[in-house]
Scaffold this motif. Structure first.
Motif, short mmCIF file in Angstrom:
data_model
loop_
_atom_site.label_atom_id
_atom_site.label_comp_id
_atom_site.label_asym_id
_atom_site.label_seq_id
_atom_site.Cartn_x
_atom_site.Cartn_y
_atom_site.Cartn_z
N UNK A 35 21.66 59.09 31.60
CA UNK A 35 20.23 59.37 32.28
C UNK A 35 19.16 57.99 32.35
N UNK A 36 19.23 57.37 31.11
CA UNK A 36 18.32 56.27 31.35
C UNK A 36 19.01 55.06 32.19
N UNK A 37 20.28 54.93 32.41
CA UNK A 37 20.90 54.07 33.16
C UNK A 37 20.64 54.33 34.57
N UNK A 38 20.72 55.55 34.82
CA UNK A 38 20.35 55.96 36.28
C UNK A 38 18.83 55.76 36.69
N UNK A 39 17.82 56.07 35.61
CA UNK A 39 16.57 55.78 35.68
C UNK A 39 16.36 54.26 36.13
N UNK A 40 16.96 53.44 35.31
CA UNK A 40 16.74 51.91 35.51
C UNK A 40 17.57 51.36 36.64
N UNK A 41 18.26 52.05 37.01
CA UNK A 41 19.03 51.80 38.30
C UNK A 41 18.08 52.06 39.52
N UNK A 42 17.53 53.15 39.60
CA UNK A 42 16.43 53.53 40.40
C UNK A 42 15.28 52.61 40.64
N UNK A 43 15.10 51.97 39.56
CA UNK A 43 13.74 51.21 39.35
C UNK A 43 13.92 49.89 39.89
N UNK A 44 15.30 49.53 40.25
CA UNK A 44 15.66 47.97 40.24
C UNK A 44 15.14 47.58 41.66
N UNK A 45 14.73 46.40 41.65
CA UNK A 45 14.23 45.60 42.87
C UNK A 45 15.24 44.61 43.21
N UNK A 46 16.07 44.57 44.39
CA UNK A 46 17.08 43.76 44.80
C UNK A 46 16.80 43.04 46.09
N UNK A 47 16.81 41.84 46.24
CA UNK A 47 16.49 41.27 47.49
C UNK A 47 17.90 40.24 47.63
N UNK A 48 18.31 40.61 48.87
CA UNK A 48 19.55 39.93 49.40
C UNK A 48 19.03 38.92 50.67
N UNK A 101 19.67 54.61 44.78
CA UNK A 101 17.92 54.78 44.75
C UNK A 101 17.15 53.52 44.68
N UNK A 102 17.71 52.47 44.53
CA UNK A 102 17.09 51.10 44.36
C UNK A 102 16.39 50.65 45.61
N UNK A 103 15.32 49.81 45.32
CA UNK A 103 14.63 49.32 46.13
C UNK A 103 15.38 48.11 46.68
N UNK A 104 15.98 48.14 47.91
CA UNK A 104 16.71 46.84 48.57
C UNK A 104 16.15 46.34 49.66
#
Length: 346
Positions: free
Chosen positions: A8-21, A41-44
């Protein structure tokens, strides 16, 4: 195995991650799409100053044909990139999205009058559905003193269709797009947790990478709907049918930055291609195109910490960006996962 709490923690942190390409060519777009699969669910965000027809990818013929000299850091990794890329495009070809994405199957010949090594390819011989020696009768089908030949079936990805298709899928899934010219990684350091650098030749300047070299290419796009088979001959001569036009090429000017159309290159391409397929003399030229292939040996797919910013590099594909982009994208995503996992444990 992960505990329920850890998962659950892994999924939460995954959804909060901000990634720029960084970059919106075929490498950037495939990388962004692969990241969306891994981090739905991440911000891409894709950041680039050139999109679609402004990119080097737009002029590519898009045939799946890595050179035998194409290389990553190891032989095994290089082969994995190629295999992953082939099955990525093949899955699209077999789907209802094939026409929209511009992925088709095509057969053809590579011919040589000089050396049998030119017609061999250790990446393709066991990967493609058909890869065999050309018969004497087939060698005589085309004008010239052809001594060696290979016939094979591969894929063609039309970037003029694939790039807008990929960008639409990215934005439809919630991805953001930002038009921005970057002068350094400082321009994005506060906006993202991890950045994936897919800038092609632009990485030469952003990373001060002296191993990056432009290889100038010039091609002609012609209206020749009767050409159904791709052909390669000696001296970088090729004829590759596409969905909207056939691509005639080409040239490889190492360390050249000249983006102007050269009339001598045009004349040479026409002379060589019409000698191979005389019916092309009646083909009308739709456009002439020049691009700088972002060449690096080996192609760089690796993680780096730059002044506190976590960066995954994915650039240097040379003339094989379309061919290898999905494979290197999958590798880059794995590095993102490793960097993010390490960050989450802190």
């Amino acid at each position: 195995m992960m505990s329920l709490f850890t998962l659950q923690y892994f999924r939460i942190t995954m959804s909060n991650i901000r990634i720029g390409v960084l970059g919106a060519g075929v490498v950037g777009v495939t990388t962004a799409l692969e990241l969306q699969k891994e981090y739905p669910s991440a911000s891409l965000t894709i950041i680039a100053d050139k999109f679609g027809q402004e990119t080097t990818s737009d002029g590519a013929a898009g045939i799946f044909r890595p050179a035998s000299s194409f290389c990553g850091p190891t032989e095994d990794i290089s082969r994995q990139w190629i295999n992953d890329s082939y099955y990525y495009y093949e899955d699209i070809r077999k789907s209802a999205e094939a026409a929209h994405a511009g992925v088709i199957q095509m057969s053809g010949y590579i011919l040589s009058s000089i050396n049998k090594d030119i017609v061999q390819n250790h990446y393709l011989e066991k990967l493609l559905p058909l890869f065999r020696r050309a018969t004497e009768e087939e060698l005589s089908l085309y004008p010239g003193n052809w001594r060696y030949g290979t016939f094979y079936t591969t894929l063609v990805t039309e970037c003029r269709k694939f790039l807008p298709w990929g960008m639409h899928r990215f934005e439809e899934a919630g991805g953001q797009v930002k038009n921005k010219l970057l002068s350094s990684f400082n321009d994005v350091s506060g906006d993202f947790d991890i950045v994936v650098n897919c800038l092609g030749l632009g990485a030469k300047y952003l990373c001060s990478d002296h191993n990056m070299v432009p290889i100038r290419g010039q091609v002609l796009k012609v209206n020749a709907p009767w050409i159904k088979t791709f052909l390669y001959g000696d001296f970088d001569t090729y004829i590759i049918p596409g969905i909207e036009a056939a691509t005639l090429g080409g040239c490889r000017n190492y360390d050249s930055y000249d983006l102007r159309v050269n009339r001598h290159d045009t004349a040479s391409i026409l002379e060589r291609c019409t000698a191979l397929v005389p019916s092309l003399k009646k083909a009308s030229i739709i456009r002439e195109w020049v691009g700088l292939r972002p060449h690096r040996s080996p192609v760089r797919v690796e993680a780096e910490n730059i002044n506190g910013l976590k960066v995954v590099h994915n650039y240097g594909h040379g003339g094989y960006g379309v061919t290898s982009a999905p494979g290197t994208a999958k590798h880059a995503v794995q590095l993102v996962k490793e960097m993010h996992s390490a960050r989450s444990k802190l």
